[in-house]
Design a protein around this motif. Structure first.
Motif, mmCIF file in Angstrom:
data_model
loop_
_atom_site.group_PDB
_atom_site.id
_atom_site.type_symbol
_atom_site.label_atom_id
_atom_site.label_comp_id
_atom_site.label_asym_id
_atom_site.label_seq_id
_atom_site.Cartn_x
_atom_site.Cartn_y
_atom_site.Cartn_z
ATOM 1 N N SER A 13 30.244 48.638 57.299
ATOM 2 C CA SER A 13 29.517 48.393 58.555
ATOM 3 C C SER A 13 30.109 47.192 59.304
ATOM 4 N N LEU A 14 30.057 46.912 60.422
ATOM 5 C CA LEU A 14 30.292 45.542 61.073
ATOM 6 C C LEU A 14 29.814 44.475 60.275
ATOM 7 N N ALA A 15 28.420 44.624 60.014
ATOM 8 C CA ALA A 15 27.727 43.444 59.161
ATOM 9 C C ALA A 15 28.325 43.085 57.999
ATOM 10 N N GLU A 16 28.809 44.227 57.215
ATOM 11 C CA GLU A 16 29.682 44.112 55.939
ATOM 12 C C GLU A 16 30.829 43.354 55.992
ATOM 13 N N LEU A 17 31.419 43.826 57.398
ATOM 14 C CA LEU A 17 32.946 43.267 57.488
ATOM 15 C C LEU A 17 32.731 41.729 57.789
ATOM 16 N N ARG A 18 31.666 41.628 58.686
ATOM 17 C CA ARG A 18 31.461 39.857 59.082
ATOM 18 C C ARG A 18 30.996 39.070 57.790
ATOM 19 N N GLY A 19 30.395 39.758 56.919
ATOM 20 C CA GLY A 19 30.054 38.785 55.786
ATOM 21 C C GLY A 19 31.378 38.645 54.703
ATOM 22 N N CYS A 21 34.376 38.380 55.754
ATOM 23 C CA CYS A 21 35.348 37.527 56.558
ATOM 24 C C CYS A 21 34.514 36.168 56.256
ATOM 25 N N ALA A 22 33.198 35.951 56.288
ATOM 26 C CA ALA A 22 32.675 34.681 56.150
ATOM 27 C C ALA A 22 32.813 34.164 54.812
ATOM 28 N N ARG A 23 32.848 35.058 53.809
ATOM 29 C CA ARG A 23 33.155 34.557 52.270
ATOM 30 C C ARG A 23 34.444 34.241 52.180
ATOM 31 N N MET A 24 35.645 34.890 53.109
ATOM 32 C CA MET A 24 36.952 34.619 52.863
ATOM 33 C C MET A 24 37.496 33.363 53.648
#
Length: 65
Positions: A13-19, A21-24
Protein backbone atom coordinates in the motif's frame (compact mmCIF):
# COMPACT_ATOMS: atom_id res chain seq x y z
CA UNK A 1 2.06 -11.68 -19.37
CA UNK A 2 -0.22 -11.85 -22.38
CA UNK A 3 -1.63 -8.68 -23.88
CA UNK A 4 -5.09 -9.61 -22.51
CA UNK A 5 -3.96 -10.07 -18.91
CA UNK A 6 -4.44 -7.07 -16.62
CA UNK A 7 -1.32 -5.99 -14.73
CA UNK A 8 -1.21 -7.19 -11.12
CA UNK A 9 -1.92 -4.70 -8.40
CA UNK A 10 1.00 -4.03 -6.13
CA UNK A 11 0.64 -5.81 -2.85
CA UNK A 12 2.24 -2.87 -1.03
CA UNK A 13 0.00 0.00 0.00
CA UNK A 14 1.04 3.62 -0.28
CA UNK A 15 1.21 3.88 3.51
CA UNK A 16 3.57 0.89 3.63
CA UNK A 17 5.75 2.39 0.92
CA UNK A 18 5.92 5.74 2.72
CA UNK A 19 6.83 3.93 5.95
CA UNK A 20 9.62 2.03 4.20
CA UNK A 21 10.96 5.27 2.74
CA UNK A 22 10.85 6.99 6.14
CA UNK A 23 12.83 4.13 7.70
CA UNK A 24 15.43 4.24 4.91
CA UNK A 25 15.85 8.04 4.83
CA UNK A 26 18.49 8.14 7.60
CA UNK A 27 20.60 5.71 5.55
CA UNK A 28 20.63 7.82 2.39
CA UNK A 29 23.69 9.96 1.84
CA UNK A 30 23.16 13.38 0.34
CA UNK A 31 26.12 14.38 -1.80
CA UNK A 32 27.72 17.73 -1.12
CA UNK A 33 26.38 20.39 -3.44
CA UNK A 34 29.05 21.57 -5.82
CA UNK A 35 28.85 24.80 -7.74
CA UNK A 36 29.47 24.45 -11.44
CA UNK A 37 31.05 27.23 -13.42
CA UNK A 38 29.04 28.47 -16.39
CA UNK A 39 30.27 27.43 -19.81
CA UNK A 40 31.37 30.26 -22.06
CA UNK A 41 29.29 30.46 -25.24
CA UNK A 42 32.41 30.11 -27.37
CA UNK A 43 32.84 26.54 -26.08
CA UNK A 44 29.31 25.52 -27.08
CA UNK A 45 29.25 24.16 -30.61
CA UNK A 46 27.71 21.36 -32.58
CA UNK A 47 24.28 21.71 -31.00
CA UNK A 48 21.37 21.67 -33.40
CA UNK A 49 17.78 22.28 -32.35
CA UNK A 50 14.84 21.41 -34.60
CA UNK A 51 12.97 24.51 -35.74
CA UNK A 52 9.72 23.40 -34.07
CA UNK A 53 11.53 23.01 -30.72
CA UNK A 54 13.22 26.38 -31.08
CA UNK A 55 9.83 28.03 -31.71
CA UNK A 56 8.38 26.27 -28.67
CA UNK A 57 11.20 27.46 -26.41
CA UNK A 58 11.03 30.96 -27.87
CA UNK A 59 7.28 31.14 -27.15
CA UNK A 60 7.75 30.01 -23.54
CA UNK A 61 9.12 33.41 -22.55
CA UNK A 62 5.60 34.75 -22.93
CA UNK A 63 4.60 32.67 -19.92
CA UNK A 64 7.65 33.09 -17.73
CA UNK A 65 8.64 36.74 -18.12
Amino acid sequence: MSKHTAPRESEMSLAELRGDCARMAPHWVVPAKTATAPVTPSLIHGVSVPLASARLIDAMSEYGD
